[in-house]
Design a protein around this motif. Sequence first.
Motif, short mmCIF file in Angstrom:
data_model
loop_
_atom_site.label_atom_id
_atom_site.label_comp_id
_atom_site.label_asym_id
_atom_site.label_seq_id
_atom_site.Cartn_x
_atom_site.Cartn_y
_atom_site.Cartn_z
N GLY A 1 -2.90 -9.74 -19.26
CA GLY A 1 -2.22 -8.45 -19.23
C GLY A 1 -1.08 -8.44 -18.23
O GLY A 1 -0.66 -9.49 -17.71
N ALA A 2 -0.59 -7.25 -17.96
CA ALA A 2 0.48 -7.04 -16.99
C ALA A 2 0.23 -5.71 -16.31
O ALA A 2 -0.19 -4.74 -16.95
N GLY A 3 0.49 -5.66 -15.00
CA GLY A 3 0.21 -4.42 -14.29
C GLY A 3 0.85 -4.36 -12.93
O GLY A 3 1.72 -5.17 -12.58
N LEU A 4 0.38 -3.40 -12.14
CA LEU A 4 0.89 -3.15 -10.80
C LEU A 4 -0.26 -3.04 -9.82
O LEU A 4 -1.34 -2.58 -10.16
N VAL A 5 0.00 -3.47 -8.59
CA VAL A 5 -0.94 -3.30 -7.48
C VAL A 5 -0.24 -2.54 -6.37
O VAL A 5 0.90 -2.85 -6.01
N LYS A 6 -0.92 -1.53 -5.84
CA LYS A 6 -0.42 -0.80 -4.68
C LYS A 6 -1.21 -1.24 -3.46
O LYS A 6 -2.43 -1.01 -3.38
N ASN A 7 -0.54 -1.87 -2.51
CA ASN A 7 -1.19 -2.39 -1.31
C ASN A 7 -1.30 -1.33 -0.23
O ASN A 7 -0.41 -0.50 -0.05
N ARG A 8 -2.40 -1.39 0.51
CA ARG A 8 -2.56 -0.60 1.74
C ARG A 8 -3.06 -1.59 2.79
O ARG A 8 -4.26 -1.70 3.03
N ILE A 9 -2.12 -2.31 3.38
CA ILE A 9 -2.45 -3.47 4.22
C ILE A 9 -2.46 -3.09 5.70
O ILE A 9 -1.57 -2.40 6.18
N ALA A 10 -3.46 -3.59 6.40
CA ALA A 10 -3.51 -3.52 7.86
C ALA A 10 -3.78 -4.93 8.38
O ALA A 10 -4.69 -5.61 7.88
N THR A 11 -2.99 -5.38 9.35
CA THR A 11 -3.15 -6.74 9.88
C THR A 11 -3.33 -6.73 11.39
O THR A 11 -2.84 -5.83 12.08
N GLN A 12 -4.05 -7.71 11.86
CA GLN A 12 -4.14 -8.01 13.29
C GLN A 12 -3.89 -9.50 13.44
O GLN A 12 -4.78 -10.31 13.22
N LEU A 13 -2.66 -9.85 13.76
CA LEU A 13 -2.25 -11.26 13.83
C LEU A 13 -2.01 -11.66 15.27
O LEU A 13 -1.37 -10.94 16.03
N SER A 14 -2.51 -12.82 15.62
CA SER A 14 -2.28 -13.33 16.98
C SER A 14 -0.81 -13.68 17.15
O SER A 14 -0.10 -14.00 16.19
N ALA A 15 -0.34 -13.62 18.38
CA ALA A 15 1.07 -13.93 18.67
C ALA A 15 1.41 -15.37 18.25
O ALA A 15 2.49 -15.63 17.71
N GLN A 16 0.47 -16.28 18.45
CA GLN A 16 0.71 -17.68 18.10
C GLN A 16 0.86 -17.83 16.57
O GLN A 16 1.73 -18.57 16.11
N TYR A 17 0.03 -17.13 15.81
CA TYR A 17 0.10 -17.23 14.36
C TYR A 17 1.38 -16.59 13.83
O TYR A 17 2.02 -17.11 12.92
#
Length: 230
Positions: free
Chosen positions: A131-147
């Motif tokens: 099929g074909a469609g759409l995704v609506k993201n609700r993203i929260a991240t906690q990334l280290s400074a090194q990454y």
Amino acid sequence: MKKLLIFSLIGILFLTGLTASAQFSRPISIGAGAGATFNLTDLGNVETKFAFYGELDYLITPFISVGLHGEKGALEGNGYESEFKNRYFAGNINGKIRVGQFLEGAKNYSYYTLQANTLSRILSNVYVGAGAGLVKNRIATQLSAQYRKAIIDQGGELSDKFGQIHFVVPLNVGVDIPFGRTLYGPQWAINVNYQHTLTFNDNLDGIINKNNDQYGFVSVGVKYALFNRK
């Protein structure tokens, strides 16, 4: 007398096999279910999460359908002292084709539903789809400074924009296990499905690099056929 009527009915159905498409009422079915998601993203330590769905299908033939699918769930992953959470919404239009479409005995669907054994009826409803469609993201991240630095140094980007919408392609494989037999097909079915969703902007996890993100959804649900003739 009853046996004579039953045999006469089966004989009529057999002789009218060429008009099977006219016999089929082309029902609409509704379904709902739930299952587990897992992500294939940059943060490779996957945490299996929960999702649920609702769907509406229209049978073009007894074994070919087009439908609408709505889904709400979560994706989570971690690694490199970093993590992400995505509480997503998804919707798509899709098509499915079942094994029964290629079985000689299923051309007369009414006769087939009367004489087929349980195993044959299940196997005939194994399907693949896309099929074909759409995704609506609700993203929260906690990334280290090194990454963070490593991503940018390698030419990647960081993007955890809340509510971002993007295009996806879902691929499906599964089976409808029918029960509640009627002359024109089952009234109910248990659905077991695996959906693999491909994305094209690499942003299910807030990290954008060379490889597009993907996710899987294993689910079990129930389907009910509407407007089925008795």
